[in-house]
Each structure stands twice: as structure tokens, then as C-alpha cells.
Write an enzyme that holds these catalytic residues in place. Structure first.
Site, PDB file in Angstrom:
ATOM      1  N   GLU A   1      19.851 -18.581  -1.493  1.00 32.79           N
ATOM      2  CA  GLU A   1      18.603 -19.249  -1.077  1.00 32.79           C
ATOM      3  C   GLU A   1      18.384 -19.099   0.447  1.00 32.79           C
ATOM      4  O   GLU A   1      19.166 -19.049   1.179  1.00 32.79           O
ATOM      5  CB  GLU A   1      18.836 -20.845  -1.527  1.00 32.79           C
ATOM      6  CG  GLU A   1      18.903 -21.194  -2.894  1.00 32.79           C
ATOM      7  CD  GLU A   1      19.273 -22.347  -3.076  1.00 32.79           C
ATOM      8  OE1 GLU A   1      18.909 -23.216  -2.123  1.00 32.79           O
ATOM      9  OE2 GLU A   1      19.667 -22.823  -4.374  1.00 32.79           O
TER      10      GLU A   1
ATOM     11  N   GLU B   1      26.262 -24.584  -4.050  1.00 30.98           N
ATOM     12  CA  GLU B   1      26.531 -25.418  -3.022  1.00 30.98           C
ATOM     13  C   GLU B   1      27.439 -26.425  -3.245  1.00 30.98           C
ATOM     14  O   GLU B   1      27.198 -27.829  -3.178  1.00 30.98           O
ATOM     15  CB  GLU B   1      25.020 -26.270  -2.320  1.00 30.98           C
ATOM     16  CG  GLU B   1      24.110 -25.411  -1.961  1.00 30.98           C
ATOM     17  CD  GLU B   1      22.814 -25.941  -1.501  1.00 30.98           C
ATOM     18  OE1 GLU B   1      22.490 -26.994  -1.731  1.00 30.98           O
ATOM     19  OE2 GLU B   1      21.861 -25.012  -0.832  1.00 30.98           O
TER      20      GLU B   1
END
Length: 334
Positions: free
Chosen positions: A313, A194
Site C-alpha cells: 500500500e 499491518e
């Protein structure tokens, strides 16, 4: 920003606030029409796994289904700090017996690394990470390791400490790559979890992310051994699947001119079902459109061009107790 997803751009702001079950779903994705996506059958997955050289798309397909070992090696400051027990070989035996074919092992290096040059990673930590990875590999699982919460702990400072962050990032991957260069090709490296950068526009963030992905690629490829052709996973900015972020990632991957690259994004569904910003409780037309549009973009922008996608995810709250995540043994939960 750090933490929960922003409704418009799927960013995360704050490493432990997202109330979602984080699983890994491997996707060499193909949509049928615009309402569903198809993943390889068990038979097809098995065939891909048995193939001598399935190529990146076949390898990623063979990794499904996948599972996140979260809140463990990525925990701060240490493996058991967020409530999970130490990893054992028996854990991977169980994961394998339940039908999973790969495991993502997020790793946070910050508290086990010098914060100044030469940014040495503690040998005991590196040995522990390798032990865990080797246990998973010994069960025949594909494995993904990365640089995880470092993304907001120090990588996010790149706009104000460009050279220092870049040097530390390269030093980190130099040491990781050297440790695992002789590991089998079932081990994949993921550049950065991220990616996020303090006080930047999306355009600026994309530039910094491109620079880190380029540095990661160069360090690993130059490290020799199996790293010369190992599959490398590159994230979009924020691992966001918005069109601008996907376009930028495709452009970067093309510029690297390397067939052994995999794209990764995260998906937390429509917000009522992940961080519950909107306060909704139904899989209504808005939620369905969010899902369909998201995977259509992945198909059209990446998969249709031969770029495999690893959905690193995704999150879904349980209901009616929507503020508690569904539970899977030792699955990641921020």
C-alpha cells in the site's frame, strides 16, 4: 495503536481514518544512486511474465503494476458495507485492459467466522472469496489475498490471549490454504495486514509478529498442493520500513530457510502528502529525504540480498483539496 500514521514510525491506528489512496506497487526495487528508484520496464516485465520459472524476484517484478481492491472484501461487516458495489468479473477485465498485472484483494474474515474453536469460516463467504479470486486469475492477473482487518479486530489481542489468537490464526490459514491449495502459482498469500499488538513495545511486537509469520508459513507449507511452493508474503511489524523492523523481518525470513518468500511493507510518503499530520503542502527536502531514505533501506536491507519486496500500500493526497484522496475506480481508501 490503530489508525493514522504516527510521524516517527509509520504506524496506523484506526482502520478507516487514513485519508490516502491505497494502491499496490510491486517492487523488485533497485535504486540508482540515492535519489530515485528503478522498476522493470514494460518489456522486462513482459519477459518475466512469459518466463517459465522466473523465480521469486522475477515473479514479483512481473506483477507490476499492481492494484488494491480495497473497501470491498475487507469491508466490515460485509462486501458492500463501505460503499463499494459487489465485485464483478467485468471489474478485473477493466483492470487488465488498463495494463495492471496483479491485484491485491484484502479480505477480512472476522464477521464470517466463529469466534470460538474450531473458528469455522462461513462456507458462503469462502465461496465468494474464491469466486472473486478465480475471476482475477482467469484474466491472467497475479493475485494476493490476506488476513486483513482481523489484525486489529482480534489478532491485536495476542498479548493477553496468546493461545486463543494463535489457534484462531492457524485455523484461519488452515481453511484458506485448503480452499486454494490447487489454485495456480499466480496466487500469493500475505500473512497479515499491518500487524499490531495492543500495549506492547516494538521488541515485543516483533516477537509476536515473528510467531505469526512462522505459524502462517508452517500451516501453508504443510497444506499440500501448490501451497508447497507458493510465494508467501511476510510483513514487518506494522508493515513499517524502519531499519529495526526490516532487520527483524530479514532475520525471520532467513530462519525459515525458504526461497519462496516475499517481504512486504507499506509507504504513505511524508506525512503532508498522506494523512497531513504536519500540515505541509510541498514536496520539499524533508519529503524527498523521507522517500529516498525509505527506498534506500529497502534496497540495502532486502533487495540487495535477493529478497523481493511487495509495496502493498502507498498513499498520496490530492492537492489543494488535500483532505480528499485522489480517486481510482474502486481503489482502497480507509
Amino acid at each position: 495503536m490503530k489508525g493514522t500514521h504516527h510521524p516517527s514510525d509509520q504506524r496506523r491506528v484506526g482502520p478507516r481514518r487514513v485519508l490516502g489512496l491505497l494502491l499496490a506497487l510491486v517492487a523488485a526495487i533497485g535504486l540508482t544512486g540515492t535519489t530515485a528508484f528503478a522498476v522493470p520496464s514494460h518489456e522486462g516485465t513482459y519477459a518475466a511474465t512469459k518466463s517459465i520459472a522466473p523465480g521469486p524476484m522475477g515473479t514479483v517484478a512481473a506483477m507490476q503494476p499492481s492494484w488494491n481492491l480495497g473497501n470491498t472484501l475487507d469491508a466490515i461487516p460485509d462486501e458492500t458495507s463501505w460503499g463499494n458495489p459487489p465485485v464483478t468479473k467485468a471489474l478485473f477485465d477493466t483492470i487488465k485492459s488498463q495494463g495492471f498485472r496483479s491485484v491485491r484483494i484484502p479480505v477480512t474474515w472476522t464477521d464470517h467466522q466463529s469466534s470460538t474453536a474450531p473458528y469455522t469460516i462461513d462456507a458462503r463467504w469462502m465461496t465468494r472469496v474464491k469466486q472473486v479470486v478465480d475471476w482475477a486469475l482467469s484474466d491472467g492477473l497475479y493475485v494476493v489475498i490476506n488476513v486483513h482487518h482481523d489484525s486489529w479486530q482480534w489478532i491485536a489481542d495476542m498479548p493477553t490471549d496468546h493461545d486463543g489468537v494463535l489457534a484462531r490464526f492457524k485455523a484461519s490459514w488452515t481453511q484458506i490454504a485448503a480452499t486454494f491449495k490447487d489454485s495456480p502459482q499466480k496466487l500469493l498469500f500475505e500473512s497479515n495486514n499491518e500487524p499490531q499488538f495492543n500495549n506492547t513495545t516494538d521488541a515485543q511486537g516483533i516477537q509476536y509478529n515473528d510467531e505469526l509469520n512462522t505459524a502462517f508459513h508452517g500451516v501453508v507449507r504443510q497444506s499440500g498442493g501448490n501451497n508447497a511452493t507458493r510465494l508467501l508474503i511476510l510483513p514487518s511489524l506494522h508493515t513499517n520500513s524502519g531499519q529495526v523492523f526490516l532487520d527483524a523481518l530479514v532475520s525471520k525470513m532467513k530462519s525459515l530457510n525458504d526461497p519462496n518468500l516475499v517481504a512486504t511493507v507499506h509507504y504513505y510518503s511524508w506525512y503532508p502528502f498522506s494523512v497531513n499530520i504536519a500540515g505541509g503542502t510541498q514536496f520539499d527536502a524533508t519529503a524527498q529525504k523521507d522517500l529516498t531514505d525509505n527506498f534506500a533501506r529497502l534496497r540495502d536491507t532486502l533487495v540487495s540480498k535477493g529478497i523481493p519486496v511487495y509495496l502493498g500500500e502507498y498513499g498520496l493526497l490530492s492537492y489543494p483539496d488535500q483532505f480528499q484522496p485522489a480517486r481510482v475506480s474502486n481503489a482502497a481508501r480507509h
